[in-house]
Motif scaffolding. Structure first.
Motif, mmCIF file in Angstrom:
data_model
loop_
_atom_site.group_PDB
_atom_site.id
_atom_site.type_symbol
_atom_site.label_atom_id
_atom_site.label_comp_id
_atom_site.label_asym_id
_atom_site.label_seq_id
_atom_site.Cartn_x
_atom_site.Cartn_y
_atom_site.Cartn_z
ATOM 1 N N ARG A 414 18.303 -0.241 5.497
ATOM 2 C CA ARG A 414 17.622 0.960 5.999
ATOM 3 C C ARG A 414 18.504 1.725 6.986
ATOM 4 N N GLU A 428 11.096 7.128 7.321
ATOM 5 C CA GLU A 428 9.812 6.771 6.703
ATOM 6 C C GLU A 428 9.922 6.755 5.183
ATOM 7 N N THR A 429 10.571 7.762 4.622
ATOM 8 C CA THR A 429 10.741 7.849 3.169
ATOM 9 C C THR A 429 11.634 6.721 2.671
ATOM 10 N N THR A 431 12.116 3.816 4.070
ATOM 11 C CA THR A 431 11.383 2.550 4.190
ATOM 12 C C THR A 431 10.388 2.392 3.034
ATOM 13 N N LYS A 432 9.700 3.468 2.691
ATOM 14 C CA LYS A 432 8.726 3.435 1.592
ATOM 15 C C LYS A 432 9.370 2.973 0.292
ATOM 16 N N TRP A 433 10.490 3.587 -0.058
ATOM 17 C CA TRP A 433 11.124 3.262 -1.339
ATOM 18 C C TRP A 433 11.883 1.951 -1.281
ATOM 19 N N LYS A 435 10.843 -0.708 0.383
ATOM 20 C CA LYS A 435 9.801 -1.715 0.175
ATOM 21 C C LYS A 435 9.463 -1.838 -1.307
#
Length: 484
Positions: A414, A428-429, A431-433, A435
């Motif tokens: 990250r 945030e974006t 981290t979303k992808w 995960k």
């Protein structure tokens, strides 16, 4: 204390050793033994004079020694002010890491100068764990001196390449693409020759993956002087197929002069829905997978009839994400694209534009949204875009590269991605992808455990017979917790 047996360590990430000047020129430099005993940072204090062209050889020595030792190598030579009699020094300074020069100065400066570079010691440690050649080295007795720990950092000086699979220099494009195509083509040539098979059967959709697989298969046939009419391309339109992708597929096949067949899977799928009592208006995963398996069944049966080899089109990125239907497009007789990630596939396809007869077709294929086209289209427009579902492939390829190649943990991935994609994706974006990538990578291993053979193209392979060994039931939770 003095001697080449001295190693300095912080007992955590860093261990360094020091050699002097022509030690680097020796047949077996002391830094070899230092690296074998754990030194991941090597220093050289030198008095190497300047001669025409010598600086290039010196830089190559430093760079290659850093690669051989799987270490960072820091070199500093005597400066201009130390020149005397017949000897002139240039003050050459170089920092290299694992075969790449990170920084070097302008020689012949009359002022003192300093160069700095970020060195990834975690990355070097992972490389040593995974490269069998490192463990082959003989270890010698050393004297250890403890030093203070390195400080933590919050930002980097070095650039982080957002597209690590793609050559950053345009000048490398022809050479790299030629190499990839040759690896694919000769892998296929060997498989077909060994199996005494004369025909190749490939499903062509008008998308990126099937386009590259077809082009590389065509190149293999040309190399061997085989009749390209023995390449049987099958377009299998279904509920979501648009005229744009179908037209591109047909035009490409016609331009290449291969055999083209069309098998509409709509009726086959409807009969399958009826057989398993699935409502045709329920557009679930079942609805999609029935179509994917229908296509694979057609290709396998056609290859059986023709005595051909089914060419797989799935790429490395899809294999990492498990973005395929088990025993559908997941399966083939030779997975030609299995060693190439999506970002690199786009790059190689663009290279084929040198063939003017297909350049316009390729342009439109590259411009078409990535989609499996399994859900009904609306007004002949694609509504199912893969990257809106699983995320941008440029992010997933970045995650895959650092996760597999260098064993980076989620927090580090990250951090690096935030540097590489600054201004494009926020944390945030990312981290979303990330995960989603981790969750899919772990849960979809069962597909990789039984994937077909395919040529290894780059340093990363997910074949269970090559570099990747992983339990199908490995737990992802400990990795996800790092991102909480």
């Amino acid at each position: 204390p003095f001697g080449v047996d001295l190693l300095f360590t912080d007992s955590k990430d860093m261990t360094f050793g020091v050699e002097i000047c022509e030690d680097l020129w020796a047949v077996t430099p002391p830094s070899n033994h230092m690296a074998n005993n754990g030194a991941n940072l090597l220093f050289n204090l030198s008095a190497s004079n300047e001669l025409i062209g010598k600086h290039e050889y010196r830089e190559e020595l430093v760079r290659t020694q850093s690669g051989r030792c799987m270490a960072a190598y820091v070199y500093a030579s005597a400066g201009v002010g130390e020149s005397t009699t017949d000897t002139v020094f240039g003050g050459h300074a170089i920092i290299s890491e694992y075969g790449s020069t990170l920084a070097q100065n302008e020689r012949f400066s009359l002022e003192s100068n300093l160069i700095t570079a970020d060195v990834d010691l975690e990355r070097l440690r992972w490389l040593r764990l995974n490269e069998s050649s490192y463990s082959d080295g003989r270890r010698k007795k050393t004297r250890i001196i403890k030093v203070g720990a390195l400080p933590s950092i919050s930002k980097l000086e070095r650039d982080i390449n957002p597209m690590p699979f793609v050559p950053s220099r345009y000048a490398e494009k022809k050479h790299r693409c030629d190499e990839i195509i040759h690896i694919q083509a000769h892998g296929l040539i060997k498989r077909m020759s060994h199996a005494h098979i004369k025909k190749a059967v490939i499903g062509i959709s008008g998308g990126l993956d099937s386009t590259l697989a077809l082009l590389s298969t065509h190149r293999a046939f040309q190399m061997m002087g085989w009749d390209v009419k023995n390449i049987i391309a099958v377009t299998m339109p279904g509920f979501g197929t648009t005229s744009r992708t179908k037209s591109n597929a047909i035009q490409l096949c016609e331009a290449l002069g291969i055999t083209l067949k069309t098998v509409d899977i709509t009726d086959i799928s409807l009969k399958e829905f009826e057989a398993i009592e699935h409502d045709k208006d329920e557009h679930s995963i079942t609805y999609e997978n029935v179509q994917a398996r229908a296509r694979t069944s057609i290709l396998m049966n056609m290859a059986n009839k023709e005595g051909g080899l089914v060419i797989g089109t799935g790429d490395l990125s899809e294999i990492a994400l498990g973005w395929s239907t088990y025993n559908g497009d997941h399966m083939s007789m030779y997975a030609l694209n299995s060693g190439i990630p999506k970002t690199l596939i786009q790059y190689v396809i663009e290279y084929y534009k040198c063939n003017e007869s297909i350049a316009d077709i390729i342009d439109d294929i590259l411009d078409t949204p990535i989609s499996p086209e399994l859900l009904p289209h609306e007004n002949n427009e694609i509504i199912q875009e893969t990257e809106s579902i699983v995320g941008p492939y440029e992010l997933h390829d970045f995650f895959l590269y650092h996760f597999i190649k260098y064993g980076a943990k989620p927090k580090k991935i990250r951090f690096l991605a935030s540097m590489a994609f600054a201004g494009k994706y926020n944390e945030e974006t990312i981290t979303k992808w990330l995960k989603l990538f981790l969750r899919r990578f772990f849960t979809q291993q069962f597909k990789r455990s039984c994937m077909p053979d395919g040529p290894k193209v780059g340093t990363i392979s997910l074949s269970p017979r090559a570099d990747w060994k992983m339990a199908s039931d490995a737990d992802v939770e400990i990795w996800l917790k790092e991102l909480s």
